[in-house]
Design a protein around this motif. Structure first.
Motif, mmCIF file in Angstrom:
data_model
loop_
_atom_site.group_PDB
_atom_site.id
_atom_site.type_symbol
_atom_site.label_atom_id
_atom_site.label_comp_id
_atom_site.label_asym_id
_atom_site.label_seq_id
_atom_site.Cartn_x
_atom_site.Cartn_y
_atom_site.Cartn_z
ATOM 1 N N ARG A 1 0.855 -1.194 -0.171
ATOM 2 C CA ARG A 1 0.009 -0.133 -0.055
ATOM 3 C C ARG A 1 0.709 1.250 0.010
ATOM 4 O O ARG A 1 0.759 2.016 -0.843
ATOM 5 N N ALA A 2 1.967 1.122 0.840
ATOM 6 C CA ALA A 2 2.820 2.324 0.799
ATOM 7 C C ALA A 2 3.502 2.608 -0.191
ATOM 8 O O ALA A 2 3.772 3.657 -0.721
ATOM 9 N N ASP A 3 3.952 1.523 -0.840
ATOM 10 C CA ASP A 3 4.593 1.755 -2.299
ATOM 11 C C ASP A 3 3.790 2.275 -3.383
ATOM 12 O O ASP A 3 4.104 2.924 -4.395
ATOM 13 N N TRP A 4 2.412 1.584 -3.393
ATOM 14 C CA TRP A 4 1.517 2.177 -4.612
ATOM 15 C C TRP A 4 1.223 3.501 -4.178
ATOM 16 O O TRP A 4 1.214 4.171 -5.305
ATOM 17 N N GLN A 5 0.997 3.965 -3.032
ATOM 18 C CA GLN A 5 0.857 5.494 -2.926
ATOM 19 C C GLN A 5 1.901 6.130 -3.405
ATOM 20 O O GLN A 5 1.716 7.415 -4.340
ATOM 21 N N ILE A 6 3.120 5.865 -3.275
ATOM 22 C CA ILE A 6 4.510 6.869 -3.785
ATOM 23 C C ILE A 6 4.465 6.572 -5.137
ATOM 24 O O ILE A 6 4.829 7.817 -5.973
#
Length: 641
Positions: free
Chosen positions: A147-152
């Motif tokens: 989720r964190a990587d997708w947002q970035i």
């Protein structure tokens, strides 16, 4: 076999979907999901038993695992899940997983900046990882990471669209961020700015109203002062006012510079009408970040012709220094930097002084006299009120000091130089410079394996940097974390990494801080025997590099440690990528220590004990005792299969 985990669990065998009712029992499904998520698609039986049956004793859990494995093989084919001793794994050539495809697309997107590849990765994520398993502990960490990587990734994609002029496409991308996290105020503000730039001011105002209502209902707070100021600017200009558009595009350019994407910054600043000297200066700076002096010079000339005041003239001279060193004229670069420093002292602010001192430090580094140059600059620190900005000066020189620690021409006497520098700093009563010197001394002792002495020096450095507050320097905390990992004090590692992360979050030198933080976290995880966490750090480093820019010297340790971790989990392709990155780095910055890192990475990726021996010899020549012993130990039999 094809396994899909985004948006829900789905398995296809020979292109035929496995009926959902085949997974009516939890354990076989969890077994397949966990193997699909694991790096290299391999896990030890104990790990599976602890995750699926945490409350059972080992014999009972082992019996259940045998039953679950039998059921899973009956569903997907006996040859698809292989058992080898304590390991269960999928044959690499027989299985594909959408999460693995995602990570491959992410790496390709960040390497190519191709919008189509970005879009493919973003769409593959769907609604996130395994929404039916929200409360499974084994899924929490990979879900949060993805989720964190997708947002970035969406932020990077939207930024590329924005600076490429596709404002509506960028708005659609940012709307996905708002949908995923409705309380993300930064995303709402970004969407407002995009609507305003596209002439959709009514929508920008409605977006602000939605944000205001959400924050009031959910958190009982108002939007930040910055967001309210943006709203007022948009509300006050109902027509397509050029001044508003200019200000917004300048903000876009500034954000792209901060993220280490000067090419996008050039596009953004280029949207501003010609004739603004400040924009010309920023354009010149972005072109110089791209190492394009011929493109930068006309903007500097135009800014000069517009009659800048003394402070602005100093900023232009600082860029003239960069222009000169890009062209190899180091004497001219030094002259410009000296003039910029004088003007910054009398007419500029702390940022201007720090930038001029950075320019002088870099010229000294390029001319091979960084050591006396730094000591001379320490005297100058007493002449300027830099406040917390002095941390920026120290951070920049900490980065340059890595060439002293790892370079063949300097490494042998770094400790003596650090002691001399400490004396200079104490005479000048320059406390931050004392902190710098203590850190450098601690680093040299750490590499020599003199851990007790290194600990005392690094602790003193942290004490002296502490009064600078949140915008302090992360490096001594990171070196303390590295030292704690070397001696096996893993609780201390966590404490020091958290302190460094707090600094990295707000420092203007984020690309240095985050690069080293992820490298140190990866090394600590490797020392704990957790290669999966190493891989997570490598991926996180790629994300922060895309957001803040990268520093290859600060992140150099990621290559051998990452290669070792990928090799241990059987992902040899990714291990080779880390080895290739290490070889490319040492091609630009040759030295015994960095060559040893490259040889170690290649040794891990290829399973070559001979290369690890070569790497250990290289570390010995560089005087890096700990790394020589660690690498030789791996070569002599502790290298995992």
């Amino acid at each position: 076999m094809r396994i899909e985990l985004f948006g829900g669990f789905r398995v296809l065998v020979d292109n035929a979907p496995v009926p959902p009712e085949s997974w009516s029992r939890r354990a076989p499904a969890v077994l397949v999901k966990m193997l699909a998520l694991a790096s290299g698609h391999r896990l030890r039986r104990e790990r599976l038993m602890d995750a699926i049956w945490p409350d059972l004793d080992p014999p009972a859990a082992a019996a259940n695992l045998r039953k679950a494995l039998h059921s899973a093989r009956r569903i997907v084919g006996a040859e698809t899940i292989v058992s080898a001793g304590d390991l269960l794994f999928f044959p690499v050539d027989a299985v594909s997983v959408d999460v693995s495809d995602y990570w491959s697309l992410v790496t390709a997107a960040r390497g190519s900046r191709d919008l189509g590849v970005y879009a493919a990765a973003i769409d593959l994520y769907r609604t996130g990882l395994l929404p039916e398993d929200l409360y499974e502990d084994w899924a929490t960490a990979p879900r949060d990471e993805l989720r964190a990587d997708w947002q970035i990734l969406v932020e990077e994609y939207a930024g590329l669209l924005e600076t490429g002029g596709d404002l509506n496409g960028a708005a659609r991308a940012v709307q996905r961020l708002v949908t995923a996290d409705p309380l993300n105020e930064d995303a709402h503000a970004w969407l407002m700015r995009l609507y305003a730039l596209a002439g959709r001011r009514d929508e920008a105002q409605r977006q602000f109203a939605r944000l205001r209502d959400l924050l009031a209902e959910e958190l009982g707070v108002e939007p930040s002062a910055e967001t309210q100021r943006l709203h007022e600017e948009i509300r006050a200009e109902q027509t397509a006012d050029p001044a508003l558009t200019t200000d917004l595009w300048e903000r876009v350019g500034d954000l792209r510079v901060q993220s280490g994407d000067p090419a996008a910054a050039v596009k953004a600043y280029g949207q501003v009408p010609a004739g603004d000297g400040r924009i010309d200066r920023k354009l010149a700076g972005a072109w110089l970040m791209l190492h394009q002096p011929a493109e930068a010079e006309p903007h500097l000339d135009r800014a000069d012709r517009l009659g800048p005041d003394a402070a602005e003239r100093g900023r232009l001279l600082c860029l003239r220094a960069k222009l000169a060193w890009e062209r190899g004229d180091l004497p001219a670069a030094r002259g410009f930097a000296e003039q910029a420093h004088d003007l910054a002292l009398t007419h500029g602010d702390g940022d201007d002084v720090a930038a001029a001192l950075e320019a002088l430090a870099f010229v000294s580094h390029m001319q091979g006299d960084w050591r006396p140059g730094l000591q001379q600059q320490i005297e100058r620190l007493a002449e300027a009120e830099l406040g917390s900005r002095v941390a920026r000066f120290c951070d920049f020189n900490h980065c340059l000091s890595q060439y002293q620690l790892y370079g063949d021409d300097f490494a042998g006497d770094v400790g003596d130089y650090a002691r001399q520098t400490l004396e200079v700093a104490e005479r000048a009563d320059a406390v931050p410079a004392q902190a710098f010197a203590w850190c450098l001394l601690g680093e040299s002792l750490l590499l020599e394996g003199r851990f007790d002495e290194a600990a005392a020096c690094l602790e003193r450095s942290c004490e002296l940097y502490e009064p600078l507050g949140s915008r302090s320097v992360a490096l001594p905390w990171l070196r303390r974390a590295e030292l704690a990992a070397c001696v096996g004090d893993h609780a201390e590692v966590t404490i020091f990494l958290k302190r460094a992360a707090a600094i990295a979050t707000v420092t203007p030198m984020a690309r240095h801080a985050w690069a080293r933080l992820h490298a140190t976290a990866a090394f600590a995880a490797m020392e704990r025997g957790e290669p999966e966490l190493v891989i997570r750090s490598v991926r996180a480093a790629q994300g922060t590099a895309a957001r803040h820019g990268d520093c290859p010297t600060c992140s150099a340790l990621l290559n051998p440690v990452g290669a070792q971790a990928y090799a241990q989990v059987g992902d040899l392709e990714s291990a080779r990528l880390r080895a290739d990155a290490a070889a490319q780095f040492v091609g630009s910055f040759p030295s015994a220590a960095w060559r040893a890192m490259a040889d170690a990475a290649a040794g891990y990726a290829g399973g070559s004990r001979e290369l690890l021996d070569v790497a250990a010899d290289g570390f010995t020549r560089a005087g890096h005792t700990f790394w020589a012993e660690r690498t030789r130990g791996n070569a002599q039999g502790t290298l995992a299969p």
